[in-house]
Design a protein around this motif. Structure first.
Motif, PDB file in Angstrom:
ATOM      1  N   PRO A   1      24.345 -32.401  -7.530  1.00 28.06           N
ATOM      2  CA  PRO A   1      23.326 -32.772  -8.519  1.00 28.06           C
ATOM      3  C   PRO A   1      23.892 -33.110  -9.884  1.00 28.06           C
ATOM      4  N   CYS A   2      25.142 -32.720 -10.138  1.00 27.82           N
ATOM      5  CA  CYS A   2      25.754 -33.054 -11.427  1.00 27.82           C
ATOM      6  C   CYS A   2      26.082 -34.542 -11.527  1.00 27.82           C
ATOM      7  N   ASN A   3      26.108 -35.222 -10.409  1.00 30.76           N
ATOM      8  CA  ASN A   3      26.368 -36.669 -10.405  1.00 30.76           C
ATOM      9  C   ASN A   3      25.042 -37.410 -10.599  1.00 30.76           C
TER      10      ASN A   3
ATOM     11  N   ALA B   1      22.156 -29.832 -13.634  1.00 31.96           N
ATOM     12  CA  ALA B   1      23.464 -30.119 -14.236  1.00 31.96           C
ATOM     13  C   ALA B   1      23.666 -29.292 -15.496  1.00 31.96           C
ATOM     14  N   GLY B   2      22.638 -29.174 -16.315  1.00 31.29           N
ATOM     15  CA  GLY B   2      22.748 -28.350 -17.517  1.00 31.29           C
ATOM     16  C   GLY B   2      23.017 -26.897 -17.182  1.00 31.29           C
ATOM     17  N   LYS B   3      22.356 -26.381 -16.162  1.00 34.52           N
ATOM     18  CA  LYS B   3      22.580 -24.996 -15.747  1.00 34.52           C
ATOM     19  C   LYS B   3      23.993 -24.820 -15.170  1.00 34.52           C
ATOM     20  N   ALA B   4      24.436 -25.802 -14.412  1.00 36.07           N
ATOM     21  CA  ALA B   4      25.770 -25.698 -13.824  1.00 36.07           C
ATOM     22  C   ALA B   4      26.864 -25.698 -14.878  1.00 36.07           C
ATOM     23  N   TYR B   5      26.718 -26.517 -15.893  1.00 40.27           N
ATOM     24  CA  TYR B   5      27.723 -26.603 -16.951  1.00 40.27           C
ATOM     25  C   TYR B   5      27.471 -25.608 -18.083  1.00 40.27           C
ATOM     26  N   GLY B   6      26.293 -24.964 -18.065  1.00 46.58           N
ATOM     27  CA  GLY B   6      25.974 -23.996 -19.105  1.00 46.58           C
ATOM     28  C   GLY B   6      25.621 -24.615 -20.438  1.00 46.58           C
TER      29      GLY B   6
ATOM     30  N   VAL C   1      13.720 -27.151 -30.279  1.00 39.72           N
ATOM     31  CA  VAL C   1      14.633 -27.595 -29.215  1.00 39.72           C
ATOM     32  C   VAL C   1      15.476 -26.395 -28.774  1.00 39.72           C
ATOM     33  N   PRO C   2      15.416 -26.018 -27.484  1.00 39.36           N
ATOM     34  CA  PRO C   2      16.138 -24.817 -27.042  1.00 39.36           C
ATOM     35  C   PRO C   2      17.629 -25.090 -26.835  1.00 39.36           C
ATOM     36  N   ASP C   3      18.417 -24.048 -26.984  1.00 41.32           N
ATOM     37  CA  ASP C   3      19.857 -24.140 -26.742  1.00 41.32           C
ATOM     38  C   ASP C   3      20.254 -23.553 -25.393  1.00 41.32           C
ATOM     39  N   THR C   4      19.289 -23.098 -24.616  1.00 37.97           N
ATOM     40  CA  THR C   4      19.591 -22.510 -23.308  1.00 37.97           C
ATOM     41  C   THR C   4      19.914 -23.608 -22.299  1.00 37.97           C
ATOM     42  N   PRO C   5      20.664 -23.277 -21.246  1.00 35.12           N
ATOM     43  CA  PRO C   5      21.096 -24.304 -20.291  1.00 35.12           C
ATOM     44  C   PRO C   5      19.937 -25.008 -19.595  1.00 35.12           C
ATOM     45  N   GLY C   6      20.165 -26.268 -19.255  1.00 32.09           N
ATOM     46  CA  GLY C   6      19.159 -27.061 -18.559  1.00 32.09           C
ATOM     47  C   GLY C   6      18.032 -27.472 -19.468  1.00 32.09           C
ATOM     48  N   LEU C   7      16.817 -27.474 -18.918  1.00 29.85           N
ATOM     49  CA  LEU C   7      15.654 -27.895 -19.692  1.00 29.85           C
ATOM     50  C   LEU C   7      15.145 -26.823 -20.639  1.00 29.85           C
ATOM     51  N   GLY C   8      15.554 -25.564 -20.446  1.00 27.10           N
ATOM     52  CA  GLY C   8      15.227 -24.522 -21.402  1.00 27.10           C
ATOM     53  C   GLY C   8      13.793 -24.065 -21.388  1.00 27.10           C
ATOM     54  N   TYR C   9      13.117 -24.143 -20.232  1.00 24.82           N
ATOM     55  CA  TYR C   9      11.733 -23.706 -20.148  1.00 24.82           C
ATOM     56  C   TYR C   9      11.602 -22.208 -19.913  1.00 24.82           C
ATOM     57  N   GLY C  10      12.707 -21.503 -19.754  1.00 23.99           N
ATOM     58  CA  GLY C  10      12.644 -20.067 -19.498  1.00 23.99           C
ATOM     59  C   GLY C  10      12.297 -19.797 -18.049  1.00 23.99           C
TER      60      GLY C  10
END
Length: 417
Positions: A71-73, A105-110, A372-381
């Motif tokens: 999914p990172c691609n 991808a955001g979660k995978a890369y942090g 704008v959140p700084d948490t990984p991915g979309l940041g919806y919690g």
């Protein structure tokens, strides 16, 4: 000696693979929306959202093309699946999947999703509150004023022929025109008379007198009327300093949009039903509109809409975002808006949905803005799964039901010989 003591190993991005795609279809958020969940071999899941009132099938048919991919691609997968989208709600599947891939991808890369787009231009994203039509202009003004008092600095209302059908002498229309929602605007035969234009002017004047001029106000849903009526209405509304007039004619009619834009001193705006940057090029290249208004859940998702925004900026045109969605697609748009310099405002269509913010634990709208959140991915919690289950579409009441029947769906997809 190699040690992983200080290395985050929750995900190994190069070894990440998609294993499943499922959907949960909700109602009343504010409309029907299908939430996409893409699962992986490392326990990470990413979420996206099919365009409001679109079929979840548009996403499910992509499952067999996704399983086994990393999914990172995102760019590689997007090129593989974008042929299965189209304008309007048909773009909802590809766009929602792209959101979920970006989340993964955001979660995978942090990193937060905006970092995958080149960083951010702003820490807060301005929202504009859409407000459905009310026949009484004083009541409409009061509804808009309440939103203003909640902190929204931009608002939108409906102004059009739905306010005129019962006004004597306001419209000239053939029999059955009121019920006709399939004929394109130039072919309906509906004309707005001088009396009809005066009625709309009076309506907006009263609304502005209640609301004031210290807040931006846009107008939408003018009805299926031809260009000449649009020009008369646009010119008559010039004194009220509207932020834009939206979707007066079909987006496909580039020449008519150029004539309308040249004829009125009110910003013209369209784009919510256009798929991919290529679909927007005729309007942007000819200067046919003054504000471009894509819905990222149709336009191709986050990265494609970012490309569109950058292209519009080169053409000297700002970008607002159309949206009627749950917090999932909303947060996808927040990252997109943060990363796009010429962004104006993000539509919020759920100002009257009391449970909307409770669907997730991430950032909420405060004073008309989303941080704008700084948490990984979309940041919806975290998702409130119990609340989500309570709002499942009764026609599709299973929460993220298994989708193995889509595993074998296949065709010869290549577009060339």
């Amino acid at each position: 000696m190699i040690t992983e003591e200080h290395v985050a190993t929750a995900s190994r991005p190069s070894e990440l693979r998609i294993t499943d795609l499922r959907v949960a279809t909700l109602t009343g958020v504010p409309f029907r929306s299908s939430i996409i969940r893409i699962d992986t071999n490392q326990g990470l899941s990413g979420y996206g959202e099919v365009r409001d009132q679109a079929s979840a099938t548009y996403a499910l048919l992509l499952k067999s093309r996704l399983v086994g991919e990393n999914p990172c691609n995102i760019g590689k997968i997007f090129r593989k699946i974008k042929q299965f989208g189209y304008h309007g709600r048909q773009g909802g599947g590809v766009s929602g999947v792209e959101m979920a891939l970006t989340d993964l991808a955001g979660k995978a890369y942090g990193v937060p999703a905006y970092a995958l787009l080149g960083g951010r231009f702003r820490d807060e994203v301005r929202c504009y509150a859409d407000t459905p039509a009310v026949a009484d202009p004083h009541a409409m003004g009061a509804r808009l004023l309440e939103r203003k008092q909640r902190g929204f600095t931009m608002l939108k209302m409906d102004v059009g022929i739905d306010l005129l059908w019962d006004v004597p002498g306001a419209l000239i229309a053939p029999p059955g025109a009121r019920a006709d929602v399939t004929t394109m605007h130039p072919f309906t035969g509906i004309q707005v008379t001088a009396r009809g234009v005066d009625h709309l002017v009076s309506y907006v004047d009263i609304v502005r007198s209640v609301l004031g001029y210290d807040v931006a106000l846009a107008a939408d849903h003018f009805g299926h009327i031809a260009l000449d009526s649009c020009i008369r209405i646009g010119r008559a509304l010039e004194p009220f300093t509207l932020a834009w007039i939206e979707d007066l004619i079909p987006w496909q009619l580039t020449g008519q949009w150029r004539r309308l834009t040249d004829a009125v001193a009110v910003p013209t705006c369209t784009g919510e039903d256009i798929y991919l940057l290529d679909g927007f090029r005729p309007l942007l290249d000819t200067g046919a509109i003054r504000v471009v208004h894509p819905d990222p859940a149709t336009a191709g998702g986050i990265a494609e809409t970012k490309r569109l925004g950058d292209y519009a900026q080169e053409c000297g045109i700002p970008m607002a975002l159309h949206l009627a969605a749950s917090p999932i697609a909303t947060m996808a748009c927040v990252h997109l808006a943060a990363a796009t310099e010429n962004f104006l405002a993000l539509e919020h269509h759920a100002a009257d949905v009391e449970f909307w913010s409770d669907l997730v634990t991430g950032p909420l709208i405060r004073n008309g803005h989303i941080t704008v959140p700084d948490t990984p991915g979309l940041g919806y919690g975290d998702l409130d799964e119990e609340l989500l289950r309570r709002h499942l579409d009764p026609r599709d009441p299973v929460f993220f039901a298994e989708t193995t029947h889509w595993d074998k769906e296949t065709s010869h997809d290549r577009l060339w010989s």
